[in-house]
Design a protein around this motif. Structure first.
Motif, PDB file in Angstrom:
ATOM      1  N   LEU A 153       0.825  -1.213   0.000  1.00 16.69           N
ATOM      2  CA  LEU A 153       0.000   0.000   0.000  1.00 16.69           C
ATOM      3  C   LEU A 153       0.858   1.262   0.000  1.00 16.69           C
ATOM      4  N   TRP A 154       1.982   1.208   0.676  1.00 22.39           N
ATOM      5  CA  TRP A 154       2.853   2.379   0.752  1.00 22.39           C
ATOM      6  C   TRP A 154       3.291   2.843  -0.638  1.00 22.39           C
ATOM      7  N   ALA A 155       3.416   1.880  -1.569  1.00 24.17           N
ATOM      8  CA  ALA A 155       3.911   2.202  -2.909  1.00 24.17           C
ATOM      9  C   ALA A 155       2.870   2.891  -3.775  1.00 24.17           C
ATOM     10  N   THR A 156       1.626   2.986  -3.282  1.00 20.59           N
ATOM     11  CA  THR A 156       0.576   3.666  -4.055  1.00 20.59           C
ATOM     12  C   THR A 156       0.502   5.154  -3.730  1.00 20.59           C
ATOM     13  N   ASP A 157       1.411   5.628  -2.874  1.00 22.16           N
ATOM     14  CA  ASP A 157       1.450   7.051  -2.514  1.00 22.16           C
ATOM     15  C   ASP A 157       2.036   7.850  -3.682  1.00 22.16           C
ATOM     16  N   GLU A 158       1.263   8.767  -4.212  1.00 20.46           N
ATOM     17  CA  GLU A 158       1.703   9.561  -5.365  1.00 20.46           C
ATOM     18  C   GLU A 158       2.819  10.540  -5.018  1.00 20.46           C
ATOM     19  N   ARG A 159       3.071  10.741  -3.730  1.00 10.58           N
ATOM     20  CA  ARG A 159       4.082  11.718  -3.316  1.00 10.58           C
ATOM     21  C   ARG A 159       5.427  11.088  -3.015  1.00 10.58           C
ATOM     22  N   LEU A 160       5.593   9.813  -3.330  1.00 13.42           N
ATOM     23  CA  LEU A 160       6.870   9.151  -3.074  1.00 13.42           C
ATOM     24  C   LEU A 160       7.997   9.838  -3.829  1.00 13.42           C
ATOM     25  N   LEU A 167      11.622   2.251  -6.311  1.00 11.38           N
ATOM     26  CA  LEU A 167      11.263   0.891  -5.929  1.00 11.38           C
ATOM     27  C   LEU A 167       9.835   0.566  -6.333  1.00 11.38           C
ATOM     28  N   ALA A 168       8.913   1.509  -6.152  1.00  8.18           N
ATOM     29  CA  ALA A 168       7.530   1.305  -6.566  1.00  8.18           C
ATOM     30  C   ALA A 168       7.449   1.106  -8.077  1.00  8.18           C
ATOM     31  N   ARG A 169       8.241   1.870  -8.828  1.00  8.56           N
ATOM     32  CA  ARG A 169       8.218   1.744 -10.282  1.00  8.56           C
ATOM     33  C   ARG A 169       8.768   0.388 -10.711  1.00  8.56           C
ATOM     34  N   VAL A 170       9.849  -0.076 -10.069  1.00  9.00           N
ATOM     35  CA  VAL A 170      10.423  -1.381 -10.396  1.00  9.00           C
ATOM     36  C   VAL A 170       9.412  -2.495 -10.127  1.00  9.00           C
ATOM     37  N   ARG A 171       8.638  -2.335  -9.068  1.00  9.48           N
ATOM     38  CA  ARG A 171       7.640  -3.348  -8.708  1.00  9.48           C
ATOM     39  C   ARG A 171       6.371  -3.212  -9.534  1.00  9.48           C
ATOM     40  N   GLY A 172       6.292  -2.179 -10.355  1.00 11.24           N
ATOM     41  CA  GLY A 172       5.135  -2.005 -11.213  1.00 11.24           C
ATOM     42  C   GLY A 172       3.887  -1.577 -10.475  1.00 11.24           C
ATOM     43  N   VAL A 173       4.043  -0.861  -9.347  1.00 10.45           N
ATOM     44  CA  VAL A 173       2.921  -0.436  -8.525  1.00 10.45           C
ATOM     45  C   VAL A 173       2.600   1.029  -8.796  1.00 10.45           C
ATOM     46  N   GLU A 174       1.316   1.297  -8.943  1.00 15.08           N
ATOM     47  CA  GLU A 174       0.853   2.660  -9.188  1.00 15.08           C
ATOM     48  C   GLU A 174      -0.248   3.015  -8.195  1.00 15.08           C
ATOM     49  N   ALA A 175      -0.594   4.287  -8.146  1.00 15.60           N
ATOM     50  CA  ALA A 175      -1.660   4.747  -7.255  1.00 15.60           C
ATOM     51  C   ALA A 175      -2.977   4.043  -7.569  1.00 15.60           C
ATOM     52  N   ALA A 176      -3.166   3.680  -8.823  1.00 16.82           N
ATOM     53  CA  ALA A 176      -4.410   3.014  -9.229  1.00 16.82           C
ATOM     54  C   ALA A 176      -4.573   1.639  -8.601  1.00 16.82           C
ATOM     55  N   ASP A 177      -3.480   1.067  -8.046  1.00 19.60           N
ATOM     56  CA  ASP A 177      -3.547  -0.250  -7.416  1.00 19.60           C
ATOM     57  C   ASP A 177      -4.052  -0.180  -5.980  1.00 19.60           C
ATOM     58  N   ARG A 178      -4.216   1.032  -5.455  1.00 15.59           N
ATOM     59  CA  ARG A 178      -4.510   1.200  -4.035  1.00 15.59           C
ATOM     60  C   ARG A 178      -5.781   0.485  -3.606  1.00 15.59           C
ATOM     61  N   ASP A 179      -6.859   0.705  -4.308  1.00 19.17           N
ATOM     62  CA  ASP A 179      -8.140   0.110  -3.900  1.00 19.17           C
ATOM     63  C   ASP A 179      -8.090  -1.409  -3.957  1.00 19.17           C
TER      64      ASP A 179
END
Length: 311
Positions: A153-160, A167-179
């Motif tokens: 969930l931490w990786a869905t923060d748009e202010r990272l 790290l979020a980009r490498v893992r392929g995680v975006e804010a849209a994954d939050r829900d």
């Protein structure tokens, strides 16, 4: 086996539960919990390595009683509840050494986060974001770590920024994954089978990948997280966050009435006594339907063990 017939131990279930030893005068000597009841209870007539202080107790055991539980976690809670109400002579501590924990969902600047928090026994006002309770601080924190690993969930923060953003980009995680992450995490903590199995599958895949890459320390850590997820998602009904109605729970089987008292959200004060069905009926009629199967199963086990004692 002293005054206890070997056939009594043989009639114990192989699964988890709580056991109780009584002496010839009916006094409770000891209460314990087991991952495998039959094996654990039988071990008292073996080497007793690490439990040498109990050697003098064993010859005094005249009766064995037991409750079969639906998980090791449930057995741990039931043992704790019973010991907090009354500590037999041969038990060293009242209750248990494990920390009382919950997992809490909080939002920080709109981003959800899961955290392990201590539970003080008070029912939370916002129980829709507090899950548990659980026994064991280490296990609870490992379960949170497991969920963070596969549902970050931490990786869905748009202010990272900086490393965390990379790290979020490498893992392929975006804010849209939050829900999606949030709904899955909540489903796991509510013990929904499909969600639990999905998360377990992801953890097992990550563990096996780490082991194949010879990163054994990471593989071991993920295995511990997987076991912690199993711990917090196992069925556990004897201690609740939401208050149970105070009262009594009873089950009857062939002349044996088993009872538990429900107090402060906990199932405790386990009793067993001979009772004919007409006399037992009022107790059974007052037992909530949700507890009928558990209480009846306990009475049937009690009757089964009592027959072995008298055989």
């Amino acid at each position: 086996m002293g005054s206890v017939p070997r056939s009594v131990v043989g009639r114990l279930p192989a699964g988890p539960g709580v056991y109780r030893f009584r002496d010839a005068r009916g006094r409770v000597l000891y209460i314990g919990r087991a991952t495998a009841l039959r094996h654990r209870v039988g071990s008292y007539w073996g080497d007793l390595a690490g439990r040498r202080h109990l050697r003098r107790m064993v010859p005094q055991i005249a009766r064995i009683e037991a409750v079969a539980c639906d998980s090791v976690h449930e057995a741990a809670w039931l043992e704790r509840n019973l010991l907090e109400r009354s500590k037999p002579r041969w038990n060293r501590v009242a209750g248990g050494a494990e920390e009382l924990m919950c997992i809490r969902l909080e939002h920080r600047a709109g981003v959800p986060h899961l955290g392990a928090v201590h539970w003080d026994g008070v029912v939370p006002a916002d129980d829709d974001v507090t899950f548990g309770p659980y026994l064991g601080g280490t296990r609870t924190r490992l379960a949170v770590s497991a969920l963070d690993r596969v549902l970050p969930l931490w990786a869905t923060d748009e202010r990272l920024g900086g490393f965390r953003r990379d790290l979020a980009r490498v893992r392929g995680v975006e804010a849209a994954d939050r829900d999606r992450f949030l709904s899955t995490a909540v489903a796991v903590l509510r013990r929904q089978v499909a969600a639990v199995e999905a998360v377990r599958g992801q953890l097992a895949e990550l563990r096996d990948r780490a082991a194949a890459g010879l990163v054994f320390e990471l593989a071991g850590r993920i295995q511990s997280e997987l076991e912690a997820v199993d711990w917090v998602t196992a069925e556990q009904k004897v201690t609740r966050l939401a208050p149970l109605d105070d009262g009594e729970v009873h089950g009857w089987a062939d002349g044996l009435l088993v009872g538990f008292r429900v107090h402060g959200g906990r199932l405790c004060e386990w009793t067993q006594r001979a009772c004919r069905l007409p006399a037992a009926r009022p107790y059974l009629d007052r037992t909530p339907a949700a507890w009928t199967a558990f209480a009846t199963r306990t009475a049937e086990l009690g009757r089964h063990l009592a027959e072995a004692h008298t055989a």
